[in-house]
Design a protein around this motif. Structure first.
Motif, short mmCIF file in Angstrom:
data_model
loop_
_atom_site.label_atom_id
_atom_site.label_comp_id
_atom_site.label_asym_id
_atom_site.label_seq_id
_atom_site.Cartn_x
_atom_site.Cartn_y
_atom_site.Cartn_z
N LEU A 253 -14.46 -2.94 20.28
CA LEU A 253 -13.47 -3.25 21.50
C LEU A 253 -14.23 -3.52 22.77
CD1 LEU A 253 -10.51 -3.55 22.51
CD2 LEU A 253 -10.61 -1.26 23.15
N MET A 254 -13.97 -4.47 23.31
CA MET A 254 -14.57 -4.70 24.57
C MET A 254 -13.39 -4.76 25.83
SD MET A 254 -17.18 -8.33 24.62
CE MET A 254 -15.73 -9.46 24.50
N ALA A 255 -13.81 -3.92 26.90
CA ALA A 255 -12.88 -4.00 27.86
C ALA A 255 -13.45 -4.21 29.33
CB ALA A 255 -12.34 -2.46 27.70
N GLY A 256 -12.57 -4.73 30.17
CA GLY A 256 -13.12 -5.04 31.59
C GLY A 256 -13.44 -3.63 32.19
N SER A 257 -13.87 -3.74 33.47
CA SER A 257 -13.81 -2.71 34.47
C SER A 257 -12.82 -2.83 35.47
CB SER A 257 -15.14 -2.83 35.40
OG SER A 257 -16.46 -2.70 34.61
N SER A 258 -12.45 -1.42 36.05
CA SER A 258 -11.38 -1.48 37.17
C SER A 258 -11.71 -2.26 38.14
CB SER A 258 -11.45 0.12 37.69
OG SER A 258 -10.70 0.30 38.74
N LYS A 259 -10.49 -2.61 38.96
CA LYS A 259 -10.58 -3.41 40.13
C LYS A 259 -11.33 -2.92 41.31
CE LYS A 259 -6.10 -6.11 38.91
NZ LYS A 259 -4.73 -6.09 39.32
N ILE A 281 -13.08 2.97 17.04
CA ILE A 281 -14.22 2.02 16.80
C ILE A 281 -15.01 2.20 18.42
CG2 ILE A 281 -12.59 0.49 15.30
CD1 ILE A 281 -12.24 -1.20 17.63
N PRO A 282 -16.07 1.71 18.15
CA PRO A 282 -16.95 1.52 19.37
C PRO A 282 -16.36 0.68 20.63
CG PRO A 282 -18.38 1.03 17.30
CD PRO A 282 -16.93 1.08 16.95
N LEU A 283 -16.40 1.21 21.79
CA LEU A 283 -16.11 0.54 22.95
C LEU A 283 -17.32 0.06 23.99
CD1 LEU A 283 -13.79 0.28 24.99
CD2 LEU A 283 -14.38 2.53 25.97
N VAL A 284 -17.04 -1.25 24.21
CA VAL A 284 -18.19 -1.87 25.15
C VAL A 284 -17.38 -2.23 26.38
CG1 VAL A 284 -19.65 -3.64 25.63
CG2 VAL A 284 -19.41 -2.69 23.27
N VAL A 285 -17.85 -1.40 27.55
CA VAL A 285 -17.01 -1.97 28.90
C VAL A 285 -18.15 -2.64 29.53
CG1 VAL A 285 -16.12 -0.81 30.84
CG2 VAL A 285 -16.22 0.55 28.72
N VAL A 286 -17.58 -3.90 30.16
CA VAL A 286 -18.43 -4.88 30.83
C VAL A 286 -17.87 -4.78 32.38
CG1 VAL A 286 -18.36 -6.19 28.97
CG2 VAL A 286 -16.57 -6.68 30.48
N PRO A 287 -19.13 -5.17 33.25
CA PRO A 287 -18.81 -5.18 34.56
C PRO A 287 -17.84 -5.99 35.04
CG PRO A 287 -21.23 -5.57 34.10
CD PRO A 287 -20.55 -5.74 32.68
N ARG A 288 -17.21 -5.82 36.16
CA ARG A 288 -16.36 -6.90 36.97
C ARG A 288 -16.78 -8.03 37.08
NH1 ARG A 288 -13.45 -6.09 42.93
NH2 ARG A 288 -12.10 -7.84 42.71
N ASP A 289 -15.95 -9.04 36.53
CA ASP A 289 -16.21 -10.50 36.70
C ASP A 289 -17.50 -10.77 35.85
OD1 ASP A 289 -14.50 -10.79 38.80
OD2 ASP A 289 -15.64 -10.96 40.42
N TYR A 290 -17.69 -9.99 34.68
CA TYR A 290 -18.63 -10.46 33.75
C TYR A 290 -17.95 -11.44 32.93
CZ TYR A 290 -22.01 -9.56 29.84
OH TYR A 290 -22.91 -10.10 29.13
N HIS A 291 -18.19 -12.83 32.94
CA HIS A 291 -17.79 -13.82 32.27
C HIS A 291 -18.68 -14.82 32.34
CE1 HIS A 291 -16.24 -16.54 35.62
NE2 HIS A 291 -16.41 -15.44 36.43
N PRO A 292 -18.51 -16.07 31.68
CA PRO A 292 -19.49 -17.21 31.57
C PRO A 292 -19.70 -17.79 33.14
CG PRO A 292 -18.36 -17.18 29.81
CD PRO A 292 -17.67 -16.02 30.59
N GLY A 293 -20.90 -17.82 33.71
CA GLY A 293 -21.24 -18.73 34.62
C GLY A 293 -21.54 -17.86 36.05
N ARG A 294 -20.95 -16.61 36.06
CA ARG A 294 -21.17 -15.73 37.04
C ARG A 294 -21.66 -14.48 37.08
NH1 ARG A 294 -16.69 -16.53 40.61
NH2 ARG A 294 -16.01 -14.46 39.76
#
Length: 311
Positions: A253-259, A281-294
Motif C-alpha cells: 500500500l502506498m500512502a501520501g504524507s500529511s498536508k 501488508i507493507p506500507l510505503v509512505v511517500v513525501p508530499r507532492d511526490y509525483h511525476p515531474g516535481r
C-alpha cells in the motif's frame, strides 16, 4: 563513515534500497521486505547496521567496548547475508552515526537511494504495524519514500499489485498520478483504495465516481487501463474501513504524507497512522507532492526507471 563488510565484488545497478537492519524480528522483517521488493522490481539492496559512537564521558579508560561492538555488528551483518537469495544484489554496511535515523538518511543520500526500508517496533503483538522510534522519526524527516514491513513479514511473497490510498480531495491527484506512473513503469496492476467513515453524505458509488474523476484528470494516463481498478472501504471508523477491504498478501500500500509536511518531505498523517493499525501488508509512505515531474518519481522513482508515459 561506512565500513563495508568484506563480500565478493558485485556489479552496481540503478535503483537502490536502503534496509535498516538489526539482529531481531524487526530487522529480519525489514530485510525480508527488501528482498521481496528488490526481486519484484529489479532493485539492489544496501543493508546497513548503524553503530552510535560511545560517549567519551561514559567510556572507561582503554575500553575496547567499541571494538567488541563493531566485531559483533559485523557478525550480525554476515548472518544477514543468509536471508538474501543469490539472485538479489546486496551490499552490507556498518555505519557510525549519532543515531540510527541519521545513519540511514546519510547512507540513502550518499548512494542516491530511492527507498528506505525498516521494520516496526517491538511492541504491539496484536498489530501488524507498530512504529518504533526509528520508523517514527523517518516518517517525519525523510525526503524519499519509506517502507514499513509488517510483523513477521516473509520473503516468500512477490509483489503482484500496488494499492494506493487516496481520498476524494483534489489534493490526491498527485498520488493518483504517481500510482498510474507506477503501473506504467512496472507493468504491475494498481488499485486505488478510498476509505471513509459511514454516516457522511458520500456513499460507495459517489466515492468511486470522484476517484474516477481524479483518474480522468490525471496528467499521466495508464498504458493498460484494465490494470487500474478502484476499491472503496467503509466503516464506523477508518480502522473498520480498513477491515472491510480485502488485502492481497502480495501487494503493497502506498500512502501520501500529511498536508502538514513541507513540500518534498514526509509527515505521517493521522489517517495513515490509523490505517497502519489494521493493515496486514507493507506500507510505503511517500513525501508530499511526490509525483511525476516535481521532486518525485521522474527524478527519483522508487519503483524503477522505466520512462513515465504521458498523453
Amino acid at each position: 563513515m561506512t565500513h563495508p563488510v568484506k563480500l565478493p565484488k558485485i556489479r552496481m545497478g540503478n535503483m537502490k534500497y536502503v534496509v535498516g537492519y538489526s539482529p531481531d524480528a524487526r530487522g529480519r522483517s525489514a530485510l525480508q521486505l527488501g528482498v521481496v521488493l528488490a526481486r519484484s522490481l529489479g532493485a539492489e539492496l544496501d543493508v546497513v547496521y548503524v553503530i552510535k559512537p560511545q560517549s567519551p564521558r561514559l567510556a572507561a579508560p582503554r575500553s575496547n567496548f567499541e571494538d567488541l561492538l563493531q566485531k559483533q555488528a559485523v557478525q550480525w551483518l554476515e548472518e544477514a547475508q543468509h536471508y538474501v537469495p543469490a539472485q538479489v544484489i546486496a551490499r552490507f554496511h556498518l555505519r557510525r552515526a549519532d543515531s540510527a535515523v541519521s545513519g540511514l538518511l546519510e547512507l540513502a543520500d550518499a548512494i542516491d537511494a530511492g527507498l528506505i526500508i525498516v521494520g516496526g517496533g517491538n511492541t504491539g503483538n496484536w498489530l501488524w504495524h507498530s512504529l518504533g522510534a526509528v520508523g517514527n522519526a523517518l516518517l517525519h524527516r525523510s525526503r524519499i519514500p519509506v517502507a514499513l514491513a509488517p510483523r513477521k513479514y516473509s520473503a516468500s511473497h512477490t509483489i503482484k499489485q500496488f494499492d494506493c490510498a487516496v481520498s476524494p480531495d483534489i489534493d490526491s491527484i498527485n498520488l493518483v498520478e504517481e500510482a498510474i506512473a507506477t503501473q506504467n513503469r512496472t507493468g504491475i496492476p494498481v488499485r486505488l483504495v478510498s476509505l471513509y467513515e459511514e454516516g457522511k453524505d458520500l456513499d460507495d458509488t459517489t466515492y468511486r465516481s470522484i476517484i474516477q474523476d481524479l483518474v480522468d484528470q490525471s496528467a499521466v494516463k495508464p498504458i493498460n487501463p484494465q490494470q487500474l481498478s478502484i476499491a472503496v472501504g467503509a466503516g464506523t471508523t477508518i480502522v473498520e474501513a480498513v477491515d472491510s477491504v480485502h488485502w492481497n498478501e502480495d501487494s503493497v500500500l502506498m500512502a501520501g504524507s500529511s498536508k502538514l509536511a513541507q513540500r518534498g518531505e514526509l509527515f505521517l498523517s493521522s489517517t495513515t497512522a490509523k490505517i497502519m493499525t489494521k493493515l496486514p501488508i507493507p506500507l510505503v509512505v511517500v513525501p508530499r507532492d511526490y509525483h511525476p515531474g516535481r521532486k518525485g518519481s521522474q527524478q527519483q522513482p522508487w519503483t524503477g526507471s522505466i520512462p513515465i508515459i504521458k498523453q
